[in-house]
Design an enzyme around this catalytic site. Structure first.
Site, mmCIF file in Angstrom:
data_model
loop_
_atom_site.group_PDB
_atom_site.id
_atom_site.type_symbol
_atom_site.label_atom_id
_atom_site.label_comp_id
_atom_site.label_asym_id
_atom_site.label_seq_id
_atom_site.Cartn_x
_atom_site.Cartn_y
_atom_site.Cartn_z
ATOM 1 N N ILE A 17 0.814 -1.222 0.000
ATOM 2 C CA ILE A 17 0.000 0.000 0.000
ATOM 3 C C ILE A 17 0.850 1.276 0.000
ATOM 4 O O ILE A 17 0.403 2.318 -0.472
ATOM 5 C CB ILE A 17 -1.005 -0.006 1.188
ATOM 6 C CG1 ILE A 17 -2.170 0.944 0.920
ATOM 7 C CG2 ILE A 17 -0.322 0.308 2.504
ATOM 8 C CD1 ILE A 17 -3.336 0.783 1.876
ATOM 9 N N GLY A 38 3.625 -3.783 11.453
ATOM 10 C CA GLY A 38 2.714 -4.063 10.340
ATOM 11 C C GLY A 38 2.659 -2.942 9.317
ATOM 12 O O GLY A 38 3.672 -2.313 8.991
ATOM 13 N N ASP A 40 1.301 -0.079 9.606
ATOM 14 C CA ASP A 40 1.585 1.196 10.277
ATOM 15 C C ASP A 40 3.082 1.510 10.199
ATOM 16 O O ASP A 40 3.491 2.605 9.772
ATOM 17 C CB ASP A 40 1.124 1.064 11.743
ATOM 18 C CG ASP A 40 1.012 2.386 12.478
ATOM 19 O OD1 ASP A 40 1.210 3.436 11.847
ATOM 20 O OD2 ASP A 40 0.727 2.361 13.693
ATOM 21 N N GLY A 125 -4.217 -8.217 10.866
ATOM 22 C CA GLY A 125 -2.868 -8.633 11.235
ATOM 23 C C GLY A 125 -2.819 -8.939 12.718
ATOM 24 O O GLY A 125 -3.521 -9.834 13.192
ATOM 25 N N VAL A 126 -2.049 -8.160 13.466
ATOM 26 C CA VAL A 126 -1.888 -8.458 14.898
ATOM 27 C C VAL A 126 -3.199 -8.305 15.678
ATOM 28 O O VAL A 126 -3.331 -8.892 16.747
ATOM 29 C CB VAL A 126 -0.777 -7.614 15.571
ATOM 30 C CG1 VAL A 126 0.561 -7.845 14.907
ATOM 31 C CG2 VAL A 126 -1.103 -6.149 15.595
ATOM 32 N N TYR A 127 -4.152 -7.576 15.168
ATOM 33 C CA TYR A 127 -5.432 -7.432 15.868
ATOM 34 C C TYR A 127 -6.351 -8.643 15.679
ATOM 35 O O TYR A 127 -7.415 -8.719 16.308
ATOM 36 C CB TYR A 127 -6.139 -6.138 15.483
ATOM 37 C CG TYR A 127 -5.576 -4.899 16.179
ATOM 38 C CD1 TYR A 127 -4.502 -4.981 17.054
ATOM 39 C CD2 TYR A 127 -6.130 -3.638 15.978
ATOM 40 C CE1 TYR A 127 -3.989 -3.855 17.694
ATOM 41 C CE2 TYR A 127 -5.629 -2.510 16.623
ATOM 42 C CZ TYR A 127 -4.556 -2.628 17.478
ATOM 43 O OH TYR A 127 -4.060 -1.507 18.117
#
Ligand code: AR6
Length: 176
Positions: A17, A38, A40, A125-127
């Site tokens: 992205i 990630g 971010d 992802g991590v969430y």
């Protein structure tokens, strides 16, 4: 895979992205808006320090809300930071909060004259959000929004990995 909803093209691609040359890209951030891993981490790395400087002035962001900053050195002019829910069991408001991320990001986009916008798979992802459910919420929320609001030319889901890309493709195929 692309579908036309009212006047808006809605599509899924497999890509990074941070390389999207659209008016805005959306960041799957956390409530601090001060960076993380990630997508971010990738956005802050690629966009440079101007994004973090702008984020520091925003006083964080609630889960389900969205705030906009410069895109810094990214090809995109803006980054819209949204905070997805951490998935527990789906019974703690996660679907509503995830839908709110997509809706609020698009509202902020329109308020800022954005016509083309890319989303990552928020919370996938991590969430820990289950991919099929998350993709279904993403596509259906975007579809409903662009049916009700004019002004967006393109909404692109940008999936980093092949598995999520096929999940989004399947959901787009179903709603087409
Ligand atoms: N382009 C597109 N998608 C990407 C990229 C990229 N360059 N890099 C990763 N992804 P995640 P979350 C995908 O964990 O679950 C951060 O630390 C990734 O494969 O980035 O909402 C924040 O600061 C996955 O499918 O976001 C928060 O603390 C998707 O982006 C927390 O993670 C989202 O994964 C947010 O967790």
């Amino acid at each position: 895979m692309a579908i036309l909803v009212s006047e808006t093209k809605v599509e899924a691609v497999q890509a990074d992205i941070t390389r999207e040359q659209l008016d805005a890209i959306v960041n799957a951030a956390n409530c601090s808006l001060l960076g993380g891993g990630g997508v971010d981490g990738a956005i802050h790395r690629a966009g440079g320090p101007a994004i973090l400087e702008a984020c520091r002035l925003l006083n964080g962001c609630d889960t389900g809300d969205a705030k906009i900053t410069t895109g810094g050195r990214l090809p995109a002019k803006y980054v819209i930071h949204t905070v997805g829910p951490v998935y527990r069991d789906g019974k703690h408001g996660e679907p509503e909060l995830l839908a709110s991320c997509y809706r609020r990001s698009l509202e902020v986009a329109l308020e800022n004259g954005v016509k083309t916008v890319a989303f990552p798979a928020i919370s996938c992802g991590v969430y820990g959000y289950p991919h099929k459910e998350a993709a279904s919420i993403a596509v259906n929320t975007v579809k409903a929004f662009v049916q009700e609001n004019n002004g967006l030319d393109l909404v692109r889901f940008v999936l980093f990995n092949g598995e999520l890309f096929s999940v989004f493709e399947q959901v787009l195929d179903v709603v087409a």
